[in-house]
Motif scaffolding. Structure first.
Motif, PDB file in Angstrom:
ATOM      1  N   ALA A 194      80.870  46.518  -3.363  1.00  0.00           N
ATOM      2  CA  ALA A 194      80.510  45.139  -3.045  1.00  0.00           C
ATOM      3  C   ALA A 194      79.267  44.702  -3.817  1.00  0.00           C
ATOM      4  O   ALA A 194      79.173  43.550  -4.258  1.00  0.00           O
ATOM      5  N   LEU A 195      78.313  45.611  -3.980  1.00  0.00           N
ATOM      6  CA  LEU A 195      77.099  45.283  -4.728  1.00  0.00           C
ATOM      7  C   LEU A 195      77.443  44.960  -6.179  1.00  0.00           C
ATOM      8  O   LEU A 195      76.889  44.018  -6.759  1.00  0.00           O
ATOM      9  N   SER A 196      78.362  45.726  -6.770  1.00  0.00           N
ATOM     10  CA  SER A 196      78.774  45.464  -8.147  1.00  0.00           C
ATOM     11  C   SER A 196      79.427  44.090  -8.263  1.00  0.00           C
ATOM     12  O   SER A 196      79.203  43.363  -9.247  1.00  0.00           O
ATOM     13  N   ALA A 197      80.230  43.719  -7.262  1.00  0.00           N
ATOM     14  CA  ALA A 197      80.862  42.402  -7.275  1.00  0.00           C
ATOM     15  C   ALA A 197      79.813  41.297  -7.212  1.00  0.00           C
ATOM     16  O   ALA A 197      79.900  40.294  -7.935  1.00  0.00           O
ATOM     17  N   LEU A 198      78.803  41.480  -6.366  1.00  0.00           N
ATOM     18  CA  LEU A 198      77.729  40.485  -6.268  1.00  0.00           C
ATOM     19  C   LEU A 198      76.954  40.362  -7.568  1.00  0.00           C
ATOM     20  O   LEU A 198      76.660  39.252  -8.041  1.00  0.00           O
ATOM     21  N   LEU A 199      76.607  41.501  -8.138  1.00  0.00           N
ATOM     22  CA  LEU A 199      75.842  41.485  -9.386  1.00  0.00           C
ATOM     23  C   LEU A 199      76.660  40.847 -10.499  1.00  0.00           C
ATOM     24  O   LEU A 199      76.124  40.100 -11.325  1.00  0.00           O
ATOM     25  N   GLY A 200      77.962  41.114 -10.507  1.00  0.00           N
ATOM     26  CA  GLY A 200      78.825  40.485 -11.493  1.00  0.00           C
ATOM     27  C   GLY A 200      78.839  38.976 -11.365  1.00  0.00           C
ATOM     28  O   GLY A 200      78.780  38.247 -12.356  1.00  0.00           O
TER      29      GLY A 200
ATOM     30  N   VAL B  68      66.709  55.600 -11.152  1.00  0.00           N
ATOM     31  CA  VAL B  68      67.869  55.229 -10.349  1.00  0.00           C
ATOM     32  C   VAL B  68      67.451  54.058  -9.452  1.00  0.00           C
ATOM     33  O   VAL B  68      66.666  54.238  -8.519  1.00  0.00           O
ATOM     34  N   VAL B  69      67.966  52.889  -9.746  1.00  0.00           N
ATOM     35  CA  VAL B  69      67.539  51.672  -9.059  1.00  0.00           C
ATOM     36  C   VAL B  69      68.342  51.441  -7.784  1.00  0.00           C
ATOM     37  O   VAL B  69      67.796  50.997  -6.763  1.00  0.00           O
ATOM     38  N   ALA B  70      69.639  51.734  -7.825  1.00  0.00           N
ATOM     39  CA  ALA B  70      70.495  51.506  -6.654  1.00  0.00           C
ATOM     40  C   ALA B  70      71.784  52.292  -6.811  1.00  0.00           C
ATOM     41  O   ALA B  70      72.136  52.724  -7.916  1.00  0.00           O
ATOM     42  N   ARG B  71      72.478  52.474  -5.686  1.00  0.00           N
ATOM     43  CA  ARG B  71      73.804  53.095  -5.675  1.00  0.00           C
ATOM     44  C   ARG B  71      74.758  52.162  -4.946  1.00  0.00           C
ATOM     45  O   ARG B  71      74.385  51.507  -3.979  1.00  0.00           O
ATOM     46  N   ASP B  72      76.003  52.141  -5.437  1.00  0.00           N
ATOM     47  CA  ASP B  72      77.038  51.298  -4.836  1.00  0.00           C
ATOM     48  C   ASP B  72      78.321  52.117  -4.778  1.00  0.00           C
ATOM     49  O   ASP B  72      79.078  52.156  -5.739  1.00  0.00           O
ATOM     50  N   ASP B  73      78.509  52.818  -3.647  1.00  0.00           N
ATOM     51  CA  ASP B  73      79.620  53.754  -3.511  1.00  0.00           C
ATOM     52  C   ASP B  73      79.544  54.790  -4.638  1.00  0.00           C
ATOM     53  O   ASP B  73      78.581  55.533  -4.705  1.00  0.00           O
ATOM     54  N   ASP B  74      80.514  54.805  -5.566  1.00  0.00           N
ATOM     55  CA  ASP B  74      80.502  55.831  -6.619  1.00  0.00           C
ATOM     56  C   ASP B  74      79.860  55.349  -7.914  1.00  0.00           C
ATOM     57  O   ASP B  74      79.967  56.017  -8.943  1.00  0.00           O
TER      58      ASP B  74
END
Length: 273
Positions: A69-75, A202-208
Protein backbone atom coordinates in the motif's frame (compact mmCIF):
# COMPACT_ATOMS: atom_id res chain seq x y z
CA UNK A 1 11.16 18.67 1.21
CA UNK A 2 12.51 21.47 -0.97
CA UNK A 3 10.17 22.76 -3.68
CA UNK A 4 7.06 20.71 -2.91
CA UNK A 5 4.80 20.26 0.10
CA UNK A 6 2.86 17.01 0.58
CA UNK A 7 0.50 17.01 3.58
CA UNK A 8 -0.80 13.61 4.72
CA UNK A 9 -4.02 13.46 6.79
CA UNK A 10 -4.81 10.25 8.73
CA UNK A 11 -5.95 9.23 12.19
CA UNK A 12 -2.94 9.06 14.55
CA UNK A 13 -2.10 5.55 15.71
CA UNK A 14 -4.16 3.86 12.98
CA UNK A 15 -2.68 1.67 10.18
CA UNK A 16 -3.29 4.57 7.81
CA UNK A 17 -1.51 6.91 10.22
CA UNK A 18 1.51 4.59 10.20
CA UNK A 19 1.52 4.62 6.40
CA UNK A 20 1.36 8.40 6.45
CA UNK A 21 4.44 8.57 8.68
CA UNK A 22 6.38 6.21 6.41
CA UNK A 23 5.25 8.10 3.29
CA UNK A 24 6.56 11.32 4.85
CA UNK A 25 9.90 9.60 5.55
CA UNK A 26 10.18 8.54 1.91
CA UNK A 27 9.33 11.98 0.54
CA UNK A 28 11.40 13.98 3.06
CA UNK A 29 14.76 13.78 1.19
CA UNK A 30 13.34 15.32 -1.99
CA UNK A 31 15.03 18.41 -3.43
CA UNK A 32 13.50 19.57 -6.70
CA UNK A 33 16.49 21.70 -7.73
CA UNK A 34 14.51 24.93 -8.00
CA UNK A 35 11.24 23.44 -9.29
CA UNK A 36 8.19 24.78 -7.43
CA UNK A 37 4.98 22.73 -7.33
CA UNK A 38 1.63 23.53 -5.67
CA UNK A 39 1.02 21.62 -2.41
CA UNK A 40 -0.57 18.16 -2.53
CA UNK A 41 -3.05 17.15 0.17
CA UNK A 42 -3.32 13.37 0.72
CA UNK A 43 -6.20 12.04 2.81
CA UNK A 44 -5.99 8.43 4.05
CA UNK A 45 -9.43 7.24 5.09
CA UNK A 46 -10.27 4.52 7.58
CA UNK A 47 -12.22 2.79 4.78
CA UNK A 48 -8.99 2.07 2.89
CA UNK A 49 -9.37 4.79 0.27
CA UNK A 50 -6.76 7.48 -0.43
CA UNK A 51 -7.53 10.83 -2.06
CA UNK A 52 -5.11 13.38 -3.50
CA UNK A 53 -6.08 17.04 -3.91
CA UNK A 54 -4.33 20.15 -5.24
CA UNK A 55 -5.88 23.57 -4.68
CA UNK A 56 -9.08 21.94 -3.44
CA UNK A 57 -9.43 19.92 -6.66
CA UNK A 58 -9.43 16.11 -6.46
CA UNK A 59 -6.75 14.71 -8.77
CA UNK A 60 -7.02 11.05 -7.84
CA UNK A 61 -8.81 8.58 -5.59
CA UNK A 62 -7.60 4.99 -5.15
CA UNK A 63 -8.42 2.07 -2.94
CA UNK A 64 -5.21 0.98 -1.26
CA UNK A 65 -4.21 -2.65 -1.97
CA UNK A 66 -3.80 -5.23 0.78
CA UNK A 67 -0.06 -5.46 0.07
CA UNK A 68 2.45 -2.76 -0.92
CA UNK A 69 0.00 0.00 0.00
CA UNK A 70 2.87 2.38 0.76
CA UNK A 71 4.33 1.76 -2.71
CA UNK A 72 0.94 2.55 -4.25
CA UNK A 73 0.75 5.82 -2.31
CA UNK A 74 4.27 6.83 -3.22
CA UNK A 75 3.55 6.03 -6.85
CA UNK A 76 0.49 8.29 -6.84
CA UNK A 77 2.42 11.16 -5.24
CA UNK A 78 5.29 10.97 -7.70
CA UNK A 79 2.93 10.58 -10.69
CA UNK A 80 1.18 13.75 -9.46
CA UNK A 81 4.54 15.57 -9.34
CA UNK A 82 5.27 14.56 -12.94
CA UNK A 83 1.91 15.87 -14.14
CA UNK A 84 2.15 19.09 -12.16
CA UNK A 85 5.62 19.72 -13.57
CA UNK A 86 4.36 19.07 -17.13
CA UNK A 87 7.68 17.55 -18.21
CA UNK A 88 8.71 14.72 -20.52
CA UNK A 89 9.50 11.62 -18.48
CA UNK A 90 10.55 8.01 -19.06
CA UNK A 91 10.40 4.82 -16.99
CA UNK A 92 14.14 4.54 -16.33
CA UNK A 93 16.91 4.53 -13.76
CA UNK A 94 19.72 7.10 -13.91
CA UNK A 95 23.24 7.04 -12.49
CA UNK A 96 26.30 9.22 -13.09
CA UNK A 97 29.63 7.65 -14.04
CA UNK A 98 32.69 9.91 -14.22
CA UNK A 99 30.51 13.01 -14.35
CA UNK A 100 28.19 11.77 -17.10
CA UNK A 101 24.68 10.38 -16.72
CA UNK A 102 23.67 6.92 -17.93
CA UNK A 103 19.92 6.40 -18.46
CA UNK A 104 18.76 2.78 -18.00
CA UNK A 105 15.36 2.20 -19.61
CA UNK A 106 13.30 -0.97 -19.83
CA UNK A 107 10.09 -2.71 -18.75
CA UNK A 108 9.38 -3.74 -15.16
CA UNK A 109 11.48 -6.77 -14.27
CA UNK A 110 14.18 -6.01 -16.85
CA UNK A 111 16.73 -5.32 -14.09
CA UNK A 112 16.86 -1.52 -13.87
CA UNK A 113 17.02 -1.34 -10.08
CA UNK A 114 19.49 -4.26 -9.92
CA UNK A 115 21.77 -2.58 -12.47
CA UNK A 116 21.47 0.80 -10.74
CA UNK A 117 22.44 -0.82 -7.41
CA UNK A 118 25.33 -2.73 -9.02
CA UNK A 119 26.70 0.45 -10.60
CA UNK A 120 26.37 2.29 -7.28
CA UNK A 121 28.46 -0.47 -5.67
CA UNK A 122 31.14 0.24 -8.29
CA UNK A 123 31.27 3.94 -7.40
CA UNK A 124 28.53 5.48 -9.56
CA UNK A 125 26.45 8.41 -8.26
CA UNK A 126 22.71 8.00 -7.76
CA UNK A 127 20.14 10.12 -9.57
CA UNK A 128 17.10 7.91 -10.18
CA UNK A 129 15.58 4.51 -9.64
CA UNK A 130 12.47 4.56 -11.81
CA UNK A 131 11.67 7.79 -13.68
CA UNK A 132 13.90 10.09 -15.74
CA UNK A 133 12.86 13.53 -16.95
CA UNK A 134 14.38 13.78 -20.43
CA UNK A 135 15.79 16.71 -22.40
CA UNK A 136 14.06 18.49 -25.25
CA UNK A 137 15.95 20.58 -27.82
CA UNK A 138 14.40 23.80 -26.51
CA UNK A 139 14.41 23.08 -22.77
CA UNK A 140 16.37 21.90 -19.77
CA UNK A 141 15.88 18.22 -18.86
CA UNK A 142 15.24 16.76 -15.45
CA UNK A 143 15.39 13.33 -13.80
CA UNK A 144 13.04 12.13 -11.08
CA UNK A 145 13.60 9.17 -8.75
CA UNK A 146 10.59 7.09 -7.85
CA UNK A 147 9.95 3.44 -6.99
CA UNK A 148 8.28 0.78 -9.13
CA UNK A 149 4.51 0.91 -9.49
CA UNK A 150 4.02 4.53 -10.56
CA UNK A 151 0.42 4.86 -11.72
CA UNK A 152 -0.63 7.86 -13.81
CA UNK A 153 -4.14 8.77 -12.64
CA UNK A 154 -6.80 8.86 -15.35
CA UNK A 155 -8.48 12.20 -15.88
CA UNK A 156 -5.84 14.25 -14.05
CA UNK A 157 -6.27 17.97 -14.65
CA UNK A 158 -3.38 20.27 -13.76
CA UNK A 159 -4.56 23.53 -12.15
CA UNK A 160 -1.60 25.61 -13.30
CA UNK A 161 1.46 25.17 -15.47
CA UNK A 162 4.48 25.13 -13.18
CA UNK A 163 7.66 26.88 -14.19
CA UNK A 164 11.10 25.84 -12.98
CA UNK A 165 14.29 27.73 -12.21
CA UNK A 166 17.76 26.20 -12.52
CA UNK A 167 21.03 27.85 -11.64
CA UNK A 168 24.51 26.79 -12.69
CA UNK A 169 25.52 23.55 -14.35
CA UNK A 170 25.49 22.82 -18.11
CA UNK A 171 24.05 25.43 -20.50
CA UNK A 172 20.34 25.63 -21.34
CA UNK A 173 19.24 22.91 -23.74
CA UNK A 174 22.12 20.55 -22.97
CA UNK A 175 21.03 16.91 -22.54
CA UNK A 176 21.06 16.44 -18.75
CA UNK A 177 19.51 14.51 -15.89
CA UNK A 178 18.38 16.03 -12.60
CA UNK A 179 18.49 14.37 -9.15
CA UNK A 180 15.21 13.79 -7.30
CA UNK A 181 16.23 11.76 -4.26
CA UNK A 182 13.62 9.12 -3.52
CA UNK A 183 15.04 5.83 -2.20
CA UNK A 184 15.73 2.72 -4.24
CA UNK A 185 12.78 0.29 -4.14
CA UNK A 186 14.50 -3.04 -3.51
CA UNK A 187 12.13 -5.91 -4.31
CA UNK A 188 12.74 -9.62 -3.62
CA UNK A 189 14.17 -10.39 -7.08
CA UNK A 190 16.51 -7.40 -6.83
CA UNK A 191 17.69 -8.60 -3.42
CA UNK A 192 18.30 -12.10 -4.83
CA UNK A 193 20.28 -10.66 -7.74
CA UNK A 194 22.43 -8.48 -5.47
CA UNK A 195 22.84 -10.95 -2.60
CA UNK A 196 22.44 -8.16 -0.02
CA UNK A 197 20.78 -4.78 0.39
CA UNK A 198 22.59 -1.89 -1.34
CA UNK A 199 24.65 0.39 0.87
CA UNK A 200 22.65 3.22 2.38
CA UNK A 201 19.95 4.12 4.89
CA UNK A 202 16.89 1.88 5.13
CA UNK A 203 14.15 4.52 5.13
CA UNK A 204 11.04 2.32 5.17
CA UNK A 205 9.68 -1.16 4.50
CA UNK A 206 6.47 -2.05 2.67
CA UNK A 207 5.76 -5.77 2.96
CA UNK A 208 8.52 -7.35 0.80
CA UNK A 209 9.85 -4.03 -0.55
CA UNK A 210 12.72 -2.27 1.24
CA UNK A 211 13.45 1.39 0.49
CA UNK A 212 17.14 2.27 0.67
CA UNK A 213 18.52 5.80 0.27
CA UNK A 214 22.01 5.56 -1.30
CA UNK A 215 24.70 7.70 0.39
CA UNK A 216 26.31 8.88 -2.86
CA UNK A 217 23.72 11.12 -4.56
CA UNK A 218 24.01 13.81 -7.21
CA UNK A 219 23.30 17.36 -6.04
CA UNK A 220 22.92 19.04 -9.43
CA UNK A 221 22.16 18.18 -13.04
CA UNK A 222 24.50 15.86 -14.92
CA UNK A 223 25.06 15.77 -18.73
CA UNK A 224 23.63 12.63 -20.32
CA UNK A 225 26.19 10.47 -22.12
CA UNK A 226 24.41 7.17 -22.74
CA UNK A 227 20.95 5.64 -23.07
CA UNK A 228 20.76 1.88 -22.40
CA UNK A 229 17.65 -0.13 -23.28
CA UNK A 230 17.35 -3.26 -21.13
CA UNK A 231 15.49 -6.23 -22.57
CA UNK A 232 15.76 -8.50 -19.51
CA UNK A 233 16.19 -11.71 -21.49
CA UNK A 234 18.49 -14.33 -20.00
CA UNK A 235 21.71 -13.84 -18.09
CA UNK A 236 24.08 -13.22 -20.99
CA UNK A 237 24.86 -9.57 -21.62
CA UNK A 238 25.01 -8.36 -25.21
CA UNK A 239 25.51 -4.76 -26.27
CA UNK A 240 24.43 -3.54 -29.67
CA UNK A 241 24.03 -0.01 -31.05
CA UNK A 242 20.57 1.25 -32.00
CA UNK A 243 19.54 3.73 -34.68
CA UNK A 244 17.52 6.83 -33.69
CA UNK A 245 14.43 5.20 -35.25
CA UNK A 246 14.89 2.04 -33.18
CA UNK A 247 15.38 4.15 -30.06
CA UNK A 248 12.15 6.04 -30.73
CA UNK A 249 10.17 2.82 -31.25
CA UNK A 250 11.62 1.28 -28.09
CA UNK A 251 10.98 4.35 -25.95
CA UNK A 252 7.44 4.77 -27.29
CA UNK A 253 6.60 1.36 -25.80
CA UNK A 254 7.82 2.32 -22.32
CA UNK A 255 5.47 3.80 -19.69
CA UNK A 256 6.13 7.49 -20.20
CA UNK A 257 4.81 10.80 -21.38
CA UNK A 258 6.14 9.77 -24.82
CA UNK A 259 2.95 7.78 -25.21
CA UNK A 260 0.93 10.94 -24.63
CA UNK A 261 3.00 13.31 -26.76
CA UNK A 262 4.88 11.37 -29.43
CA UNK A 263 5.59 14.48 -31.47
CA UNK A 264 7.71 15.66 -28.53
CA UNK A 265 9.47 12.30 -28.54
CA UNK A 266 10.34 12.68 -32.22
CA UNK A 267 11.97 16.04 -31.45
CA UNK A 268 13.92 14.35 -28.64
CA UNK A 269 15.25 11.61 -30.95
CA UNK A 270 16.00 14.09 -33.73
CA UNK A 271 18.04 16.21 -31.31
CA UNK A 272 20.25 13.21 -30.48
CA UNK A 273 20.73 12.07 -34.09
Amino acid sequence: MSGWTVRVHAAPGSPQGSRGVRLHALLAPLDLCGLRLPPLEVELGADGWAVGRVGGETLWRIRLPETRALSALLGQCTATALHLADRLFLHAGVVAVRGRAVVLAGPSGAGKTSLVAALLAQGATYLSDEVAWLPLPDGVPDSVQVPDGVQVPDGVRVPDRVRSRHDGGPPEGAPCAFPFALPLAVKPWTLRALGALPAGEVVARDDDVTYVLPPRRAETRVPVALLVLLEGRGRRVRLRPLSPGAVFLALSRQPSSLQLARHRARRLVAAGD
